[in-house]
Design a protein around this motif. Structure first.
Motif, mmCIF file in Angstrom:
data_model
loop_
_atom_site.group_PDB
_atom_site.id
_atom_site.type_symbol
_atom_site.label_atom_id
_atom_site.label_comp_id
_atom_site.label_asym_id
_atom_site.label_seq_id
_atom_site.Cartn_x
_atom_site.Cartn_y
_atom_site.Cartn_z
ATOM 1 N N GLY A 25 0.833 -1.194 0.000
ATOM 2 C CA GLY A 25 0.000 0.000 0.000
ATOM 3 C C GLY A 25 0.864 1.238 0.000
ATOM 4 N N PRO A 26 0.241 2.411 0.098
ATOM 5 C CA PRO A 26 1.029 3.650 0.110
ATOM 6 C C PRO A 26 1.941 3.700 1.339
ATOM 7 N N ALA A 27 3.163 4.162 1.152
ATOM 8 C CA ALA A 27 4.065 4.351 2.278
ATOM 9 C C ALA A 27 3.593 5.529 3.118
ATOM 10 N N LYS A 28 4.151 5.638 4.319
ATOM 11 C CA LYS A 28 3.792 6.747 5.197
ATOM 12 C C LYS A 28 4.077 8.068 4.497
ATOM 13 N N LYS A 29 3.103 8.962 4.527
ATOM 14 C CA LYS A 29 3.160 10.290 3.913
ATOM 15 C C LYS A 29 3.046 10.267 2.391
ATOM 16 N N ALA A 30 2.924 9.080 1.804
ATOM 17 C CA ALA A 30 2.712 9.008 0.352
ATOM 18 C C ALA A 30 1.216 9.054 0.059
ATOM 19 N N THR A 31 0.862 9.533 -1.111
ATOM 20 C CA THR A 31 -0.543 9.588 -1.493
ATOM 21 C C THR A 31 -1.008 8.228 -2.001
ATOM 22 N N GLN A 32 -2.314 8.019 -1.954
ATOM 23 C CA GLN A 32 -2.891 6.821 -2.546
ATOM 24 C C GLN A 32 -2.768 6.885 -4.062
ATOM 25 N N GLN A 33 -2.774 5.713 -4.666
ATOM 26 C CA GLN A 33 -2.945 5.613 -6.109
ATOM 27 C C GLN A 33 -4.380 5.167 -6.362
ATOM 28 N N LEU A 34 -4.892 5.420 -7.558
ATOM 29 C CA LEU A 34 -6.304 5.167 -7.805
ATOM 30 C C LEU A 34 -6.672 3.708 -7.534
ATOM 31 N N TRP A 35 -5.787 2.785 -7.884
ATOM 32 C CA TRP A 35 -6.090 1.364 -7.697
ATOM 33 C C TRP A 35 -6.115 0.960 -6.224
ATOM 34 N N ASP A 36 -5.558 1.787 -5.339
ATOM 35 C CA ASP A 36 -5.663 1.514 -3.909
ATOM 36 C C ASP A 36 -7.101 1.661 -3.424
ATOM 37 N N GLN A 37 -7.923 2.361 -4.215
ATOM 38 C CA GLN A 37 -9.301 2.643 -3.809
ATOM 39 C C GLN A 37 -10.306 1.658 -4.380
ATOM 40 N N GLY A 38 -9.865 0.742 -5.238
ATOM 41 C CA GLY A 38 -10.777 -0.244 -5.785
ATOM 42 C C GLY A 38 -10.457 -0.565 -7.228
ATOM 43 N N PRO A 39 -11.255 -1.449 -7.848
ATOM 44 C CA PRO A 39 -11.039 -1.799 -9.249
ATOM 45 C C PRO A 39 -11.193 -0.577 -10.149
ATOM 46 N N VAL A 40 -10.256 -0.411 -11.066
ATOM 47 C CA VAL A 40 -10.256 0.752 -11.951
ATOM 48 C C VAL A 40 -10.973 0.405 -13.252
ATOM 49 N N THR A 41 -11.893 1.271 -13.634
ATOM 50 C CA THR A 41 -12.552 1.163 -14.933
ATOM 51 C C THR A 41 -11.886 2.153 -15.882
ATOM 52 N N SER A 42 -11.603 1.716 -17.093
ATOM 53 C CA SER A 42 -10.864 2.528 -18.058
ATOM 54 C C SER A 42 -11.722 2.818 -19.283
ATOM 55 N N VAL A 43 -11.748 4.081 -19.691
ATOM 56 C CA VAL A 43 -12.441 4.492 -20.919
ATOM 57 C C VAL A 43 -11.475 5.336 -21.743
ATOM 58 N N ARG A 44 -11.303 4.984 -22.990
ATOM 59 C CA ARG A 44 -10.408 5.722 -23.883
ATOM 60 C C ARG A 44 -11.207 6.654 -24.773
ATOM 61 N N GLY A 45 -10.696 7.887 -24.906
ATOM 62 C CA GLY A 45 -11.237 8.822 -25.874
ATOM 63 C C GLY A 45 -10.234 9.042 -26.983
ATOM 64 N N ALA A 46 -10.548 9.946 -27.879
ATOM 65 C CA ALA A 46 -9.624 10.242 -28.975
ATOM 66 C C ALA A 46 -8.344 10.903 -28.460
ATOM 67 N N HIS A 47 -8.460 11.739 -27.414
ATOM 68 C CA HIS A 47 -7.301 12.435 -26.851
ATOM 69 C C HIS A 47 -7.170 12.199 -25.350
ATOM 70 N N SER A 48 -7.895 11.246 -24.817
ATOM 71 C CA SER A 48 -7.966 11.135 -23.361
ATOM 72 C C SER A 48 -8.050 9.692 -22.902
ATOM 73 N N LEU A 49 -7.645 9.510 -21.654
ATOM 74 C CA LEU A 49 -7.842 8.253 -20.952
ATOM 75 C C LEU A 49 -8.505 8.610 -19.624
ATOM 76 N N VAL A 50 -9.683 8.063 -19.375
ATOM 77 C CA VAL A 50 -10.413 8.330 -18.144
ATOM 78 C C VAL A 50 -10.398 7.069 -17.295
ATOM 79 N N LEU A 51 -9.917 7.210 -16.051
ATOM 80 C CA LEU A 51 -9.833 6.098 -15.119
ATOM 81 C C LEU A 51 -10.719 6.406 -13.929
ATOM 82 N N GLY A 52 -11.644 5.492 -13.624
ATOM 83 C CA GLY A 52 -12.565 5.709 -12.516
ATOM 84 C C GLY A 52 -12.635 4.507 -11.600
ATOM 85 N N VAL A 53 -13.015 4.737 -10.353
ATOM 86 C CA VAL A 53 -13.224 3.644 -9.393
ATOM 87 C C VAL A 53 -14.600 3.782 -8.770
ATOM 88 N N GLY A 54 -15.056 2.657 -8.183
ATOM 89 C CA GLY A 54 -16.331 2.654 -7.494
ATOM 90 C C GLY A 54 -17.511 2.755 -8.423
#
Length: 386
Positions: free
Chosen positions: A118-147
């Motif tokens: 997991g995140p080290a002390k004083k380090a921030t969480q990463q998105l996958w630390d919060q749950g399964p990541v859903t990925s959606v690709r756009g023409a110029h974008s990548l959107v990553l969501g959880v929950g």
């Protein structure tokens, strides 16, 4: 800030030397994740048979993933370790993003296994630390969501559509070279956003989105992330949502030309200028808080300093800081031109420290002193908002 830790008599115990098989274990763990090999990944954590991180990252397109041990402390058959994790998202990160991870390990039958990460002390969480990541690709974008279940994938597609519209808008306003693509992260809640930023949630209430990244005028923007507050962003109308995503995308585009010398009034004002550019919104429509202040005969005496942009302060004052900064950049575009505005931004960013940066750029690009610029801005506010 870099802090050197010196260990002397009576100081904390020095970390143990990490055995080579622990380093090889983490190499195997990284390779298994990149290869999408669940069995090999599971074999690195024999005690629990857990693949939670592996499953949470299943939809994240990874280009690289590498651990570098920075601390190892053993107590019998158990150990704790910290490691710098360097990873890249394929097609989006020109350089790796680095974060610190804490690991617990156990030795069994002469081999080490990871039992938790997991995140080290004083380090921030990463998105996958919060749950399964859903990925959606756009023409110029990548959107990553959880929950979000399958029914909420539509929402992530909406984010991608907004980001895809933002990129050409920014490209038209900012002609310098930049990646022309963005990564948008959508946590489940305000608390999730705060976890990704490593700050209390109270500091981001009402803030629709922020952009993370390193400044410094290095010529590269390695791993910017636009992080959305789904609660504040969700209550905006279509126009507001587009302005916010265009504003944040501007930060991604200008990162390589933004340095510690760049004042927040310029970086935030320029991003708002791009966000509102071509929308037809008047100053009175887009700067209601500052308009009320001007009509109360409370004209600002000076451009907002960096402290005025603190998220935990007075919401009205914060709005005035953004609005005044936008109007400063709008004034430059109106009275000098759009090209001088972008040159002014770039010129300030060539400095490494703030003293003299704005003054030099005002003289060099706009042929005006800071005092004259401030007075012209105050007159502009009266004319546009009075």
């Amino acid at each position: 800030m870099c802090v050197a830790l010196l260990v002397g008599c009576g100081g904390p115990a020095a970390p143990d030397a990490a055995p080579g098989d622990v380093r090889r274990l983490l190499d195997r763990r990284a390779d298994a994740l990149l290869d999408r090999d669940a069995r090999a990944y599971r074999a690195t954590g024999r005690e629990t048979e857990a693949t939670e991180d592996f499953d949470n990252l299943r939809e994240v397109p990874l280009q690289s993933w590498q651990y570098r041990l920075t601390d190892f402390r053993r107590s019998g058959a158990r150990a704790t370790a910290t490691a710098d994790l360097r990873y890249r998202i394929k097609g989006y990160d020109s350089e790796p993003l680095t974060t610190s991870r804490a690991l617990t390990l156990q030795e069994r039958d002469g081999r080490w296994y990871v039992t938790a990460e997991g995140p080290a002390k004083k380090a921030t969480q990463q998105l996958w630390d919060q749950g399964p990541v859903t990925s959606v690709r756009g023409a110029h974008s990548l959107v990553l969501g959880v929950g979000r279940g399958e029914e909420d994938e539509t929402t992530l597609h909406e984010y991608a559509d907004l980001a895809d519209r933002a990129v050409p808008l920014v490209r038209d306003a900012w002609r310098e070279k930049w990646p022309l693509r963005v990564v948008v992260m959508v946590p489940e809640s305000l608390e999730g956003m705060a976890g990704l930023l490593g700050s209390p949630a109270s500091g981001y209430q009402g803030i629709a989105a922020v952009t993370t990244g390193e400044t410094g005028g290095s010529g590269a923007a390695p791993a910017d992330r636009i992080i959305v507050n789904p609660e504040a962003y969700g209550v905006l109308g279509d126009f507001g949502k587009q302005v916010v995503l265009t504003h944040e995308t501007t930060h991604v585009a200008t990162r390589a030309h933004t340095s510690p010398a760049t004042p927040l009034w310029l970086s935030e004002g320029f991003a708002d200028w791009v966000g509102y550019r071509g929308t037809g919104r008047s100053a009175a429509q887009a700067a209601p808080e500052l308009r009320r202040a001007v009509q109360r005969d409370e004209l600002p005496a000076a451009l907002p300093d960096d402290d005025a942009f603190g998220f935990s302060g007075d919401a009205g004052k914060l709005a005035q800081a953004y609005e005044g900064s936008w109007l400063a950049c709008r004034m430059i575009a109106d009275q000098w031109g759009e090209e001088p505005l972008t040159r002014f931004y770039e010129e300030v960013g060539t400095h490494k420290k703030k003293p003299g940066a704005v003054e030099d750029a005002l003289r060099e690009v706009l042929d005006i002193t800071p005092q004259e610029f401030t007075e012209r801005w105050r007159t502009y506010l009266r004319e546009e908002l009075g």
